[in-house]
Design a protein around this motif. Structure first.
Motif, PDB file in Angstrom:
ATOM      1  N   ARG A 246      39.661  49.278  31.210  1.00  0.00           N
ATOM      2  CA  ARG A 246      39.385  49.946  32.491  1.00  0.00           C
ATOM      3  C   ARG A 246      38.872  48.951  33.517  1.00  0.00           C
ATOM      4  O   ARG A 246      39.231  49.012  34.688  1.00  0.00           O
ATOM      5  CB  ARG A 246      38.394  51.090  32.283  1.00  0.00           C
ATOM      6  CG  ARG A 246      38.195  51.900  33.543  1.00  0.00           C
ATOM      7  CD  ARG A 246      37.693  53.281  33.276  1.00  0.00           C
ATOM      8  NE  ARG A 246      37.500  53.983  34.534  1.00  0.00           N
ATOM      9  CZ  ARG A 246      36.627  54.951  34.712  1.00  0.00           C
ATOM     10  NH1 ARG A 246      35.898  55.371  33.691  1.00  0.00           N
ATOM     11  NH2 ARG A 246      36.488  55.529  35.877  1.00  0.00           N
ATOM     12  N   LEU A 247      38.035  48.019  33.083  1.00  0.00           N
ATOM     13  CA  LEU A 247      37.555  46.980  33.991  1.00  0.00           C
ATOM     14  C   LEU A 247      38.712  46.076  34.413  1.00  0.00           C
ATOM     15  O   LEU A 247      38.826  45.722  35.587  1.00  0.00           O
ATOM     16  CB  LEU A 247      36.443  46.158  33.346  1.00  0.00           C
ATOM     17  CG  LEU A 247      35.926  44.979  34.179  1.00  0.00           C
ATOM     18  CD1 LEU A 247      35.402  45.431  35.548  1.00  0.00           C
ATOM     19  CD2 LEU A 247      34.854  44.220  33.399  1.00  0.00           C
ATOM     20  N   VAL A 248      39.575  45.714  33.482  1.00  0.00           N
ATOM     21  CA  VAL A 248      40.737  44.883  33.810  1.00  0.00           C
ATOM     22  C   VAL A 248      41.584  45.579  34.877  1.00  0.00           C
ATOM     23  O   VAL A 248      41.983  44.956  35.871  1.00  0.00           O
ATOM     24  CB  VAL A 248      41.572  44.573  32.547  1.00  0.00           C
ATOM     25  CG1 VAL A 248      42.929  43.983  32.903  1.00  0.00           C
ATOM     26  CG2 VAL A 248      40.811  43.634  31.620  1.00  0.00           C
ATOM     27  N   GLU A 249      41.858  46.855  34.698  1.00  0.00           N
ATOM     28  CA  GLU A 249      42.652  47.605  35.672  1.00  0.00           C
ATOM     29  C   GLU A 249      41.985  47.604  37.038  1.00  0.00           C
ATOM     30  O   GLU A 249      42.655  47.435  38.065  1.00  0.00           O
ATOM     31  CB  GLU A 249      42.866  49.039  35.184  1.00  0.00           C
ATOM     32  CG  GLU A 249      43.783  49.130  33.986  1.00  0.00           C
ATOM     33  CD  GLU A 249      43.757  50.492  33.298  1.00  0.00           C
ATOM     34  OE1 GLU A 249      43.012  51.402  33.759  1.00  0.00           O
ATOM     35  OE2 GLU A 249      44.471  50.648  32.296  1.00  0.00           O
ATOM     36  N   TYR A 250      40.673  47.792  37.081  1.00  0.00           N
ATOM     37  CA  TYR A 250      39.943  47.762  38.348  1.00  0.00           C
ATOM     38  C   TYR A 250      40.062  46.392  39.020  1.00  0.00           C
ATOM     39  O   TYR A 250      40.325  46.308  40.215  1.00  0.00           O
ATOM     40  CB  TYR A 250      38.464  48.115  38.120  1.00  0.00           C
ATOM     41  CG  TYR A 250      37.601  47.778  39.299  1.00  0.00           C
ATOM     42  CD1 TYR A 250      37.650  48.543  40.462  1.00  0.00           C
ATOM     43  CD2 TYR A 250      36.761  46.671  39.277  1.00  0.00           C
ATOM     44  CE1 TYR A 250      36.878  48.220  41.567  1.00  0.00           C
ATOM     45  CE2 TYR A 250      35.987  46.343  40.371  1.00  0.00           C
ATOM     46  CZ  TYR A 250      36.048  47.115  41.513  1.00  0.00           C
ATOM     47  OH  TYR A 250      35.284  46.787  42.611  1.00  0.00           O
ATOM     48  N   VAL A 251      39.887  45.333  38.251  1.00  0.00           N
ATOM     49  CA  VAL A 251      39.962  43.980  38.816  1.00  0.00           C
ATOM     50  C   VAL A 251      41.361  43.718  39.366  1.00  0.00           C
ATOM     51  O   VAL A 251      41.515  43.222  40.485  1.00  0.00           O
ATOM     52  CB  VAL A 251      39.555  42.911  37.775  1.00  0.00           C
ATOM     53  CG1 VAL A 251      39.861  41.503  38.270  1.00  0.00           C
ATOM     54  CG2 VAL A 251      38.083  43.051  37.417  1.00  0.00           C
ATOM     55  N   VAL A 252      42.393  44.071  38.600  1.00  0.00           N
ATOM     56  CA  VAL A 252      43.772  43.859  39.051  1.00  0.00           C
ATOM     57  C   VAL A 252      44.019  44.624  40.343  1.00  0.00           C
ATOM     58  O   VAL A 252      44.565  44.072  41.315  1.00  0.00           O
ATOM     59  CB  VAL A 252      44.782  44.268  37.952  1.00  0.00           C
ATOM     60  CG1 VAL A 252      46.204  44.324  38.499  1.00  0.00           C
ATOM     61  CG2 VAL A 252      44.694  43.303  36.774  1.00  0.00           C
ATOM     62  N   GLN A 253      43.617  45.884  40.394  1.00  0.00           N
ATOM     63  CA  GLN A 253      43.800  46.696  41.610  1.00  0.00           C
ATOM     64  C   GLN A 253      43.056  46.092  42.795  1.00  0.00           C
ATOM     65  O   GLN A 253      43.580  46.031  43.905  1.00  0.00           O
ATOM     66  CB  GLN A 253      43.308  48.123  41.388  1.00  0.00           C
ATOM     67  CG  GLN A 253      44.195  48.932  40.475  1.00  0.00           C
ATOM     68  CD  GLN A 253      43.573  50.289  40.140  1.00  0.00           C
ATOM     69  OE1 GLN A 253      42.409  50.562  40.437  1.00  0.00           O
ATOM     70  NE2 GLN A 253      44.354  51.134  39.486  1.00  0.00           N
ATOM     71  N   SER A 254      41.828  45.632  42.559  1.00  0.00           N
ATOM     72  CA  SER A 254      41.030  45.048  43.642  1.00  0.00           C
ATOM     73  C   SER A 254      41.666  43.773  44.172  1.00  0.00           C
ATOM     74  O   SER A 254      41.720  43.553  45.387  1.00  0.00           O
ATOM     75  CB  SER A 254      39.609  44.743  43.140  1.00  0.00           C
ATOM     76  OG  SER A 254      38.956  45.927  42.775  1.00  0.00           O
ATOM     77  N   LEU A 255      42.162  42.934  43.287  1.00  0.00           N
ATOM     78  CA  LEU A 255      42.784  41.672  43.705  1.00  0.00           C
ATOM     79  C   LEU A 255      44.086  41.941  44.460  1.00  0.00           C
ATOM     80  O   LEU A 255      44.364  41.284  45.465  1.00  0.00           O
ATOM     81  CB  LEU A 255      43.030  40.762  42.512  1.00  0.00           C
ATOM     82  CG  LEU A 255      41.783  40.225  41.816  1.00  0.00           C
ATOM     83  CD1 LEU A 255      42.156  39.452  40.558  1.00  0.00           C
ATOM     84  CD2 LEU A 255      40.947  39.356  42.749  1.00  0.00           C
ATOM     85  N   LYS A 256      44.872  42.893  43.981  1.00  0.00           N
ATOM     86  CA  LYS A 256      46.121  43.226  44.663  1.00  0.00           C
ATOM     87  C   LYS A 256      45.856  43.847  46.034  1.00  0.00           C
ATOM     88  O   LYS A 256      46.562  43.570  46.998  1.00  0.00           O
ATOM     89  CB  LYS A 256      46.983  44.138  43.798  1.00  0.00           C
ATOM     90  CG  LYS A 256      47.603  43.382  42.633  1.00  0.00           C
ATOM     91  CD  LYS A 256      48.516  44.243  41.807  1.00  0.00           C
ATOM     92  CE  LYS A 256      49.128  43.397  40.698  1.00  0.00           C
ATOM     93  NZ  LYS A 256      50.024  44.136  39.847  1.00  0.00           N
ATOM     94  N   ALA A 257      44.829  44.673  46.139  1.00  0.00           N
ATOM     95  CA  ALA A 257      44.462  45.266  47.417  1.00  0.00           C
ATOM     96  C   ALA A 257      44.032  44.195  48.404  1.00  0.00           C
ATOM     97  O   ALA A 257      44.369  44.232  49.592  1.00  0.00           O
ATOM     98  CB  ALA A 257      43.363  46.304  47.233  1.00  0.00           C
ATOM     99  N   ALA A 258      43.271  43.211  47.916  1.00  0.00           N
ATOM    100  CA  ALA A 258      42.833  42.116  48.773  1.00  0.00           C
ATOM    101  C   ALA A 258      44.020  41.269  49.243  1.00  0.00           C
ATOM    102  O   ALA A 258      44.054  40.828  50.386  1.00  0.00           O
ATOM    103  CB  ALA A 258      41.818  41.239  48.031  1.00  0.00           C
ATOM    104  N   GLU A 259      45.001  41.074  48.348  1.00  0.00           N
ATOM    105  CA  GLU A 259      46.214  40.333  48.711  1.00  0.00           C
ATOM    106  C   GLU A 259      47.000  41.059  49.792  1.00  0.00           C
ATOM    107  O   GLU A 259      47.536  40.438  50.706  1.00  0.00           O
ATOM    108  CB  GLU A 259      47.131  40.189  47.498  1.00  0.00           C
ATOM    109  CG  GLU A 259      46.892  38.996  46.660  1.00  0.00           C
ATOM    110  CD  GLU A 259      47.918  38.887  45.526  1.00  0.00           C
ATOM    111  OE1 GLU A 259      48.877  39.709  45.461  1.00  0.00           O
ATOM    112  OE2 GLU A 259      47.772  37.978  44.729  1.00  0.00           O
TER     113      GLU A 259
END
Length: 112
Positions: free
Chosen positions: A97-110
Motif C-alpha cells: 500500500r505504501l509502494v502504491e502511494y509512493v508511485v502515485q505521488s511520484l507520477k502525479a508530481a511528474e
C-alpha cells in the motif's frame, strides 16, 4: 551526428515503477531494522505488514518518513498519507500500500 540521449529520463521513469519503489522501500526498512534492532534477514514484499510482520513502532514510522522524504523529496508525504487513515488501517498497513502511494505521488508530481 545525433547526441546521446540523457540517461536521467529513463532512470526517472524507472524510479516510478512499483518494482523500483519496492526495492527502495525494502532497502530503507532493512536498514532501519538492522540499525534499530540488529535484524538483517527480513524478507520484505508487497504483503509485508509494518505492524505484524516487521513489528515497527511509531518512532520507526517517523524514521521511515524521514527516509522517504530524503529519497523521494516533498512529493511523498508519509505523515499526510497516514493522517488520512483510520487506526485499524494503520495497524494493517502493508508495504504494498505504501509502494502504491509512493508511485502515485511520484507520477502525479511528474504530470505537473
Amino acid at each position: 551526428m545525433n547526441p546521446t540521449p540523457h540517461r536521467d529520463h529513463s532512470d526517472h521513469t524507472d524510479r516510478t515503477s512499483e518494482r523500483a519503489v519496492l526495492a527502495d522501500i525494502a532497502g530503507m526498512l532493512a536498514t532501519l531494522l538492522e540499525d534499530e534492532y540488529g535484524l538483517d534477514l527480513v524478507e520484505i514484499g508487497m504483503t509485508t505488514t509494518f505492524n505484524r510482520d516487521l513489528e515497527l513502532e511509531s518512532i520507526d514510522l517517523v524514521t521511515l518518513a524521514g527516509l522517504l522524504q530524503e529519497r523521494f523529496g516533498s512529493q511523498v508525504n508519509f505523515a499526510e498519507f497516514l493522517a488520512g487513515m483510520e487506526f485499524e488501517e494503520i495497524i494493517e498497513l502493508t508495504v504494498g500500500r505504501l509502494v502504491e502511494y509512493v508511485v502515485q505521488s511520484l507520477k502525479a508530481a511528474e504530470a505537473g
